[in-house]
Design an enzyme around this catalytic site. Sequence first.
Site, PDB file in Angstrom:
ATOM      1  N   CYS A   1     -16.159  98.687  22.152  1.00 32.95           N
ATOM      2  CA  CYS A   1     -14.903  98.259  21.526  1.00 32.95           C
ATOM      3  C   CYS A   1     -14.587  96.788  21.767  1.00 32.95           C
ATOM      4  CB  CYS A   1     -13.747  99.137  21.980  1.00 32.95           C
ATOM      5  SG  CYS A   1     -13.360  98.985  23.701  1.00 32.95           S
TER       6      CYS A   1
ATOM      7  N   ASP B   1     -13.942  95.181  24.513  1.00 38.86           N
ATOM      8  CA  ASP B   1     -13.074  94.831  25.635  1.00 38.86           C
ATOM      9  C   ASP B   1     -13.833  94.027  26.698  1.00 38.86           C
ATOM     10  OD1 ASP B   1     -11.200  96.236  24.338  1.00 38.86           O
ATOM     11  OD2 ASP B   1     -10.955  97.822  25.826  1.00 38.86           O
TER      12      ASP B   1
ATOM     13  N   CYS C   1      -7.406  96.791  24.888  1.00 39.46           N
ATOM     14  CA  CYS C   1      -6.323  97.648  24.413  1.00 39.46           C
ATOM     15  C   CYS C   1      -5.378  97.988  25.565  1.00 39.46           C
ATOM     16  CB  CYS C   1      -6.912  98.915  23.819  1.00 39.46           C
ATOM     17  SG  CYS C   1      -7.800  99.900  25.029  1.00 39.46           S
TER      18      CYS C   1
ATOM     19  N   CYS D   1     -12.306 103.037  29.215  1.00 36.37           N
ATOM     20  CA  CYS D   1     -11.576 101.906  29.794  1.00 36.37           C
ATOM     21  C   CYS D   1     -11.546 102.006  31.313  1.00 36.37           C
ATOM     22  CB  CYS D   1     -10.146 101.854  29.246  1.00 36.37           C
ATOM     23  SG  CYS D   1     -10.095 101.533  27.483  1.00 36.37           S
TER      24      CYS D   1
END
Lengths: 403, 127
Positions: free
Chosen positions: B37, B39, B62, B106
Amino acid sequence: MKRIYFDHAATTPLDPRVLETMMPYLTEQFGNPSSILIEEGGIPHRAVGEARAHVAALIGASPDEIVFTASATESNNLAVKGLALANRQKGNRILFSDIEHYSITNQADFLTGMGFEIDYIRVDTNGLINLDDLRKKASEGTILACIMYANLEIGTIQPLKEAALILKERGIILHSDGAGACGTIPVYVNDLGIDTMTLSSHQFYGPKGIAALYIRKGVRLKPIIQGGYQEMGYRPGTENVPAIVGFGETSRLAMEEMGTRLEHLKTLSGRLWTGIDASIDFLHFTGHPTQRLPGHVSFWIEFVEGESLLMWLNLNGIASSSGSACASNLMAIDETGLKASHVLTAIGVPPEICHGSIAFSLGKNSTMEEVELVLSILPGIVTKLREMSPLYSKFKETQKGGM
Amino acid sequence: MPQGPYSDKVMDHFMNPRNMGEIEDANAVGEVGNPACGDVMRLYMKIENGVIVDAKFKTFGCGAAIASSSMTTELIKGKTVDEALKLSNEAVAEALGGLPPAKQHCSVLAEDAVKAALEDYKKKQGA
């Protein structure tokens, strides 16, 4: 906190005038429109007919070319599968533009499994379909092309008329997903030359759970669900009368008020666009700068992640949408559901950058005061998120080093 | 205030991130990225006598990524290097009151950032 709703691309609020026309059919006028010989059915039957006429008038069609369905997704499925099945003897190739909605693109597996071959029409960096690519791919054996009219993620409006001419001379059917366009901008099916088109009520102040498919007279299409004879047999099932009545009324109002709404939206989004452009650096607008939906402003911001931006806007009372992978499918069962938007990747935005994308979509009730408020809040959030970003600090260091 | 699938704790750490920033004289820095994603998480630590006396982060990502980074700095502060090495992504997620399934990665990113920083520390110690 008073909310600022700038997410009309997702859905719109129901117009109270529309609700009023629906109420009798949610209460005393409960009859089945098929029970045409009894009074209870006769009144709803007429109401459905009137609504059909309003929806047809909105796109310059005739009422018997309108089939009601329960959603734009259903309309797109009825169109693609129904046209594919009915025209199989002519060939097995189907074209999708690269930026179609999931209710088109996700039919690919099913259709391939049935022996159809799917090919894709490229778009340029503004999101406009490449007409040369269309000419190339609209080859022998192609029976259907799907090109949406307006894209709700980047706002781009397609040159449908030109596409229709190319397809027509090769005998290829054109289906257009008009969910984002119909009721917002003028759409005349005969002028555009399209064969089938999807319309969605909740995209322009009508109720949810109701949509339509325009089917040009003479176009062959097979129903994909079997049942009774409602909707001329194209879409069996007892009619959702209150929703159909609401869809009719919202279409009538859209026609009546379209000029004023367009002017209002253009003024507001013009200010929003220039305001954002002036106050935030390293910002890139997405979609076509002029051939776009009025009231739609979309962009991505370097060094800012979209979901965080969306969440901070929300905490400040502002509703927007993001094409970021992380925001796109938050309820997915695992991270394989997290993919950068196929629309943004199709227009050439690198996947890792798609994360900063945001779309503001304004509506007829939006105000200049709301636009100014968003303009006063957005830069602060961007600064805050950039301060947190290791990518931004690295970038600043290289900038310093470079000078 | 829970927002969508995020717990109160995630929202709290997203809105009021703890220990955000850089440590000028950090002796352990780890940066990891998630290709799924995009990140990026960078973790700074100040380690004295085998104990993490300070920890800070900078994250591009995020809500879950920011909350995971923030929570991680809180969890490792005051811990020894060996204790911090044992920090699992589950522990980060649990401390946050859980993460949605699509956002578990995450917390993995946070665990990886701790490991990367401590590896950097060990490398520097060895040199």
